[in-house]
Design a protein around this motif. Structure first.
Motif, PDB file in Angstrom:
ATOM      1  N   ALA A  29       7.599 -38.216  81.514  1.00 51.41           N
ATOM      2  CA  ALA A  29       7.100 -37.440  82.644  1.00 51.41           C
ATOM      3  C   ALA A  29       7.971 -36.217  82.929  1.00 51.41           C
ATOM      4  O   ALA A  29       7.531 -35.273  83.580  1.00 51.41           O
ATOM      5  CB  ALA A  29       7.031 -38.319  83.887  1.00 51.41           C
ATOM      6  N   ALA A  30       9.200 -36.243  82.409  1.00 52.23           N
ATOM      7  CA  ALA A  30      10.142 -35.155  82.679  1.00 52.23           C
ATOM      8  C   ALA A  30       9.612 -33.842  82.125  1.00 52.23           C
ATOM      9  O   ALA A  30       9.202 -33.756  80.974  1.00 52.23           O
ATOM     10  CB  ALA A  30      11.493 -35.461  82.050  1.00 52.23           C
ATOM     11  N   GLY A  31       9.626 -32.842  82.971  1.00 51.75           N
ATOM     12  CA  GLY A  31       9.170 -31.522  82.550  1.00 51.75           C
ATOM     13  C   GLY A  31       7.677 -31.326  82.740  1.00 51.75           C
ATOM     14  O   GLY A  31       7.191 -30.202  82.711  1.00 51.75           O
ATOM     15  N   LYS A  32       6.934 -32.408  82.926  1.00 51.75           N
ATOM     16  CA  LYS A  32       5.485 -32.297  83.118  1.00 51.75           C
ATOM     17  C   LYS A  32       5.114 -32.526  84.576  1.00 51.75           C
ATOM     18  O   LYS A  32       4.517 -31.671  85.220  1.00 51.75           O
ATOM     19  CB  LYS A  32       4.757 -33.299  82.224  1.00 51.75           C
ATOM     20  N   ILE A  33       5.472 -33.713  85.095  1.00 56.71           N
ATOM     21  CA  ILE A  33       5.102 -34.002  86.476  1.00 56.71           C
ATOM     22  C   ILE A  33       6.304 -34.059  87.400  1.00 56.71           C
ATOM     23  O   ILE A  33       6.149 -34.202  88.609  1.00 56.71           O
ATOM     24  CB  ILE A  33       4.296 -35.309  86.597  1.00 56.71           C
ATOM     25  N   LYS A  69      -6.570 -31.785  86.078  1.00 58.48           N
ATOM     26  CA  LYS A  69      -5.123 -31.912  85.887  1.00 58.48           C
ATOM     27  C   LYS A  69      -4.483 -32.646  87.065  1.00 58.48           C
ATOM     28  O   LYS A  69      -3.569 -33.451  86.885  1.00 58.48           O
ATOM     29  CB  LYS A  69      -4.478 -30.530  85.744  1.00 58.48           C
ATOM     30  N   ASN A  70      -4.975 -32.335  88.265  1.00 53.73           N
ATOM     31  CA  ASN A  70      -4.459 -32.975  89.468  1.00 53.73           C
ATOM     32  C   ASN A  70      -4.670 -34.486  89.399  1.00 53.73           C
ATOM     33  O   ASN A  70      -3.763 -35.265  89.696  1.00 53.73           O
ATOM     34  CB  ASN A  70      -5.162 -32.394  90.702  1.00 53.73           C
ATOM     35  N   THR A  71      -5.849 -34.900  88.969  1.00 53.26           N
ATOM     36  CA  THR A  71      -6.156 -36.323  88.846  1.00 53.26           C
ATOM     37  C   THR A  71      -5.240 -36.999  87.827  1.00 53.26           C
ATOM     38  O   THR A  71      -4.677 -38.070  88.098  1.00 53.26           O
ATOM     39  CB  THR A  71      -7.628 -36.518  88.412  1.00 53.26           C
ATOM     40  N   VAL A  72      -5.089 -36.373  86.669  1.00 55.81           N
ATOM     41  CA  VAL A  72      -4.258 -36.940  85.609  1.00 55.81           C
ATOM     42  C   VAL A  72      -2.801 -37.017  86.051  1.00 55.81           C
ATOM     43  O   VAL A  72      -2.135 -38.045  85.861  1.00 55.81           O
ATOM     44  CB  VAL A  72      -4.394 -36.104  84.315  1.00 55.81           C
ATOM     45  N   ASN A  73      -2.289 -35.947  86.644  1.00 52.25           N
ATOM     46  CA  ASN A  73      -0.890 -35.925  87.071  1.00 52.25           C
ATOM     47  C   ASN A  73      -0.615 -36.946  88.168  1.00 52.25           C
ATOM     48  O   ASN A  73       0.442 -37.570  88.193  1.00 52.25           O
ATOM     49  CB  ASN A  73      -0.491 -34.521  87.537  1.00 52.25           C
ATOM     50  N   ARG A 132      15.535 -34.337  87.960  1.00 54.71           N
ATOM     51  CA  ARG A 132      15.131 -35.465  88.801  1.00 54.71           C
ATOM     52  C   ARG A 132      14.918 -36.707  87.933  1.00 54.71           C
ATOM     53  O   ARG A 132      15.310 -37.820  88.298  1.00 54.71           O
ATOM     54  CB  ARG A 132      13.850 -35.168  89.568  1.00 54.71           C
ATOM     55  N   ALA A 133      14.306 -36.498  86.767  1.00 55.02           N
ATOM     56  CA  ALA A 133      14.071 -37.608  85.845  1.00 55.02           C
ATOM     57  C   ALA A 133      15.405 -38.197  85.383  1.00 55.02           C
ATOM     58  O   ALA A 133      15.583 -39.422  85.367  1.00 55.02           O
ATOM     59  CB  ALA A 133      13.256 -37.134  84.657  1.00 55.02           C
ATOM     60  N   ALA A 134      16.338 -37.328  85.040  1.00 54.06           N
ATOM     61  CA  ALA A 134      17.652 -37.782  84.599  1.00 54.06           C
ATOM     62  C   ALA A 134      18.361 -38.555  85.710  1.00 54.06           C
ATOM     63  O   ALA A 134      19.010 -39.578  85.461  1.00 54.06           O
ATOM     64  CB  ALA A 134      18.500 -36.594  84.160  1.00 54.06           C
ATOM     65  N   ARG A 135      18.227 -38.077  86.930  1.00 58.66           N
ATOM     66  CA  ARG A 135      18.846 -38.741  88.082  1.00 58.66           C
ATOM     67  C   ARG A 135      18.252 -40.137  88.288  1.00 58.66           C
ATOM     68  O   ARG A 135      18.966 -41.109  88.521  1.00 58.66           O
ATOM     69  CB  ARG A 135      18.669 -37.884  89.328  1.00 58.66           C
TER      70      ARG A 135
END
Length: 86
Positions: A61-65, A17-21, A70-73
């Motif tokens: 990516a919002a909500g996942k990584i 998961k770390n690699t993918v993220n 922050r994504a909205a900003r």
């Protein structure tokens, strides 16, 4: 070192998961940089296209990584920059 089978599995899953993220986060940064660069050149159609792709990547990516706010900003700031090109 982990002794239980489940904890060994968790270590493997976490590493994957770390690699993918990390890859996803890097991709988002790349698309944002491309959009900012396109905006800086002043080419309106290219800037709109680059911003649209960057916005799409950010919202996926919002909500996942990254947190949703922050994504909205990020999207808001990109759009503001794009609107100044007009």
């Amino acid at each position: 070192m982990a002794n239980h089978k489940s904890s060994k599995k968790r270590i493997l899953v976490t590493a994957k998961k770390n690699t993918v993220n990390t890859a996803r986060k890097s991709a988002v940064k790349t698309y944002v940089k491309k959009a900012v660069k396109a905006i800086a050149t002043g080419d309106k159609p290219a800037a709109v296209a680059a911003t649209r792709t960057a916005e799409s990547k950010i919202m996926k990516a919002a909500g996942k990584i990254m947190p949703k706010k922050r994504a909205a900003r990020k999207v808001s700031r990109l759009t503001k920059k794009l609107n100044k090109v007009a």
